[in-house]
Design a protein around this motif. Sequence first.
Motif, PDB file in Angstrom:
ATOM      1  N   UNK A  11       2.403  10.173  -3.779  1.00 27.74           N
ATOM      2  CA  UNK A  11       1.574   9.794  -2.630  1.00 27.74           C
ATOM      3  C   UNK A  11       2.453   9.406  -1.439  1.00 27.74           C
ATOM      4  N   UNK A  36       1.721  -1.485   8.823  1.00 30.44           N
ATOM      5  CA  UNK A  36       1.514  -0.398   7.855  1.00 30.44           C
ATOM      6  C   UNK A  36       0.368   0.539   8.216  1.00 30.44           C
ATOM      7  N   UNK A  96       4.968   6.354   7.734  1.00 27.80           N
ATOM      8  CA  UNK A  96       4.662   5.465   6.600  1.00 27.80           C
ATOM      9  C   UNK A  96       5.495   5.781   5.358  1.00 27.80           C
ATOM     10  N   UNK A 150      -3.827   2.285   0.818  1.00 27.29           N
ATOM     11  CA  UNK A 150      -4.036   2.418   2.262  1.00 27.29           C
ATOM     12  C   UNK A 150      -2.737   2.348   3.061  1.00 27.29           C
ATOM     13  N   UNK A 151      -1.652   1.936   2.402  1.00 28.33           N
ATOM     14  CA  UNK A 151      -0.378   1.960   3.117  1.00 28.33           C
ATOM     15  C   UNK A 151       0.244   3.357   3.041  1.00 28.33           C
ATOM     16  N   UNK A 152      -0.404   4.269   2.272  1.00 28.66           N
ATOM     17  CA  UNK A 152       0.093   5.640   2.191  1.00 28.66           C
ATOM     18  C   UNK A 152      -0.915   6.666   2.690  1.00 28.66           C
ATOM     19  N   UNK A 153      -2.211   6.372   2.514  1.00 29.09           N
ATOM     20  CA  UNK A 153      -3.251   7.314   2.961  1.00 29.09           C
ATOM     21  C   UNK A 153      -4.250   6.544   3.812  1.00 29.09           C
ATOM     22  N   UNK A 154      -4.985   7.267   4.670  1.00 25.76           N
ATOM     23  CA  UNK A 154      -5.997   6.538   5.425  1.00 25.76           C
ATOM     24  C   UNK A 154      -7.322   6.516   4.655  1.00 25.76           C
ATOM     25  N   UNK A 200      -2.661   0.020   8.179  1.00 27.45           N
ATOM     26  CA  UNK A 200      -3.850  -0.157   7.337  1.00 27.45           C
ATOM     27  C   UNK A 200      -5.010  -0.579   8.228  1.00 27.45           C
ATOM     28  N   UNK A 245       1.247   8.002  11.198  1.00 28.70           N
ATOM     29  CA  UNK A 245       1.121   8.085   9.735  1.00 28.70           C
ATOM     30  C   UNK A 245       2.357   8.666   9.075  1.00 28.70           C
TER      31      UNK A 245
END
Lengths: 436, 309
Positions: free
Chosen positions: B98, B48, B70, A216-220, B50, B67
Amino acid sequence: MNKILLIAKREIAERFNNRSFRWLMFLGPLFVLGMVYIFLATTTTNKKEWNVILFDKKEIFDTKITPNPPENLSFFFINAFIDYDEFAHQEKYQKYDISVWINEKIVSNKKVMVTYREKLPEHVKRQIIFLVERRMEEIMVDQFTDLSVEKFREIKQSLNFDFRDAYDPKNEKSNTASWVGFSFGALIILFVFMFGMTILRSVSREKSNRIVEVLLSSVNAKQLLTGKVLGIGFSAIVQFAVWTLIVGAGLAIFRSTVFPDMFSAELVADAVNNVNYSAELATQSPFVDLIFNQIQYTNMLLFFALFFIGAYLFYGAFFAMIGASMGSESDGQQFIIPLSLLLLASILSGYFVVYSPSTTLAMWLSYIPFTSPMVMMIELSNGFEDGNAWQLFLSLAILFISAFLMLILAGRIYKNGLLRFNHRLKLKMLIKWMKK
Amino acid sequence: MINVENISKYIHHQTILDDVSFTLEKGEILGLLGPNGAGKTTLMRIINKITNPSKGFVSFDGDLMKEQHLINIGYLPEERGLYQSMTVEKQMLFLGKLRGLSATDTKTQMDFWLEKFDISAWRKKRIEELSKGMAQKVQFICTILHEPDVLILDEPFSGFDPINIELIRKELLEFKKKGKSIIISTHNMNNVEEICDRAILINKGQVVLQGTIDELRQQHKEDIYKISFKGNMIAFANALWAGYEIIDKEVHSDDTFTIYLKMRQGNKINDLLNAVIGQVEISSVEEVLPSMENVFVKSINAQNEIESE
């Protein structure tokens, strides 16, 4: 999009690296083929000789059927008409294995009813069809035309044979085409359950090993959910494609080698000493006709795929929701049970529709997204009347719209539940997360 | 680099963070301190993206954090997580991609770090086959693989043996030298003193204090001095009279001592020296600043006492 694909690819790789997934890919269709083999094998019997009685009240056949009957069949004639029930239960008819009912209107309605005490092998069915047809041709040529038998054959209408269990003459216990649809529908539910559980386990495992926070720190959350559902869904479709190929190849092998007498018209024609008649015979066997002609595999497989995708997205959203909101891996069991019951109810609804296809309830069940994938497969295998195909597309549209709405809802719960750990999942909590 | 402005977070009518603001400068290591449940993890999750804040915002290089920013951040959460059945190599490739690296760049980075951490031999091992410490190393590499400008590390030293703690500590200082910024959340105050430039202390969702490490220690100093001497202990004590309080002593031999004194009645270091010179032979005198642990404990207790009143 790139991130969604990465998540999906990882899911696919995980499935294909999983030994049980690979085993299932090959053992699953072999199991199905095994079941088909058992079904086919049990339709053949060791019985070598069959006593056939013809109820011919008007003596249309004139106590004749063929000058050279096959060795395995003995024919008897009675110029009376009795109830199916009498044939089934009266002592004096017990020595006859098969009854053929020569209706007095046979010339006009072309219907022939055949009842049997023991399931008939396909070659015996074909022998009876062939002999009755041939005798009928002789009668028609003799009484109604000046044509030769060969010429008459070119223009004649074939008889419609209706083979029924002597103990179930109304055919209440079986509806083969519906059962084929039922099998397709049940396969959808089975796949949906299998891969729905895969979604649930994948989500809950990511939660329990805490990698979800790294992801989740890279994708939602939406990208993560979409990638996961797509990846697992793709694995399911590949699994299904392999099943289709193996089962298809297996059926072809059965047709040509293991059960040639059941499928090969030439062999049956040989059995009654008339090789020229083979082509027509091939279309007259009800079972062969159903498997190889009546079921439109292209349609069935296309709509199977569409209904599977719809059902997978619809139910998959529920499984993802539960997986994301579980406090621990064992916590979600309480919600898996009602979901499993829903899937079971879907199978039961299919069972209901097989026996009550034209009821109002059956119509509703074919539109409700929980049951439509199952019920529509049955409807499809039975065929739609002209102009009624819109029902199929309406059902599909409702299913896909419902799946879309469920995925939006699942996305909310997924986002809110994913980073909650070690809580006890309550319905109230789920509702609160839905509103956020 | 990162600006946290007036962040508040409420969950189910409970205040998790209350108007938290701070800045992380380029090339700085910032210690994020606080007792369990203070709101540190929530704050790191907000940075972050999140989770979203209820109020306030975070900016990155002057822009509102989005985003796309990130990929400039490497986040190591407190609860470590890796796919147990994946190999080290596949795990790194997946997480590298990723975070926006190409497959080639990920491989180059991976080779470099595996070599540097002397764990190339583990490349084909599945995570479940590794010990906890080994997995921690892999996780740390996964966090820095994409060469982020900002590292946010929650308890980065937990689970490591002293040798690996030193290895990680050196790496972090190396990052700092390269101009990268780091936020470290830790309960180990020695680490804070050793590597952090600044610290921010959070308790019950509120910032209790923030500043450079030296500033914080100076702010909380208690006029305590450490004096080492050779001579008679009784003569030394008599010379002090009532203006000083001996709070601790270390006896090295019959006539060698180190004494910890607290100044009283406004006395200064010169007054102390005037009092004892001629009585004993002084070898060293230095002011004792409180450890970050003391600063932490006192600040938290003080805030709790104020709230309970």
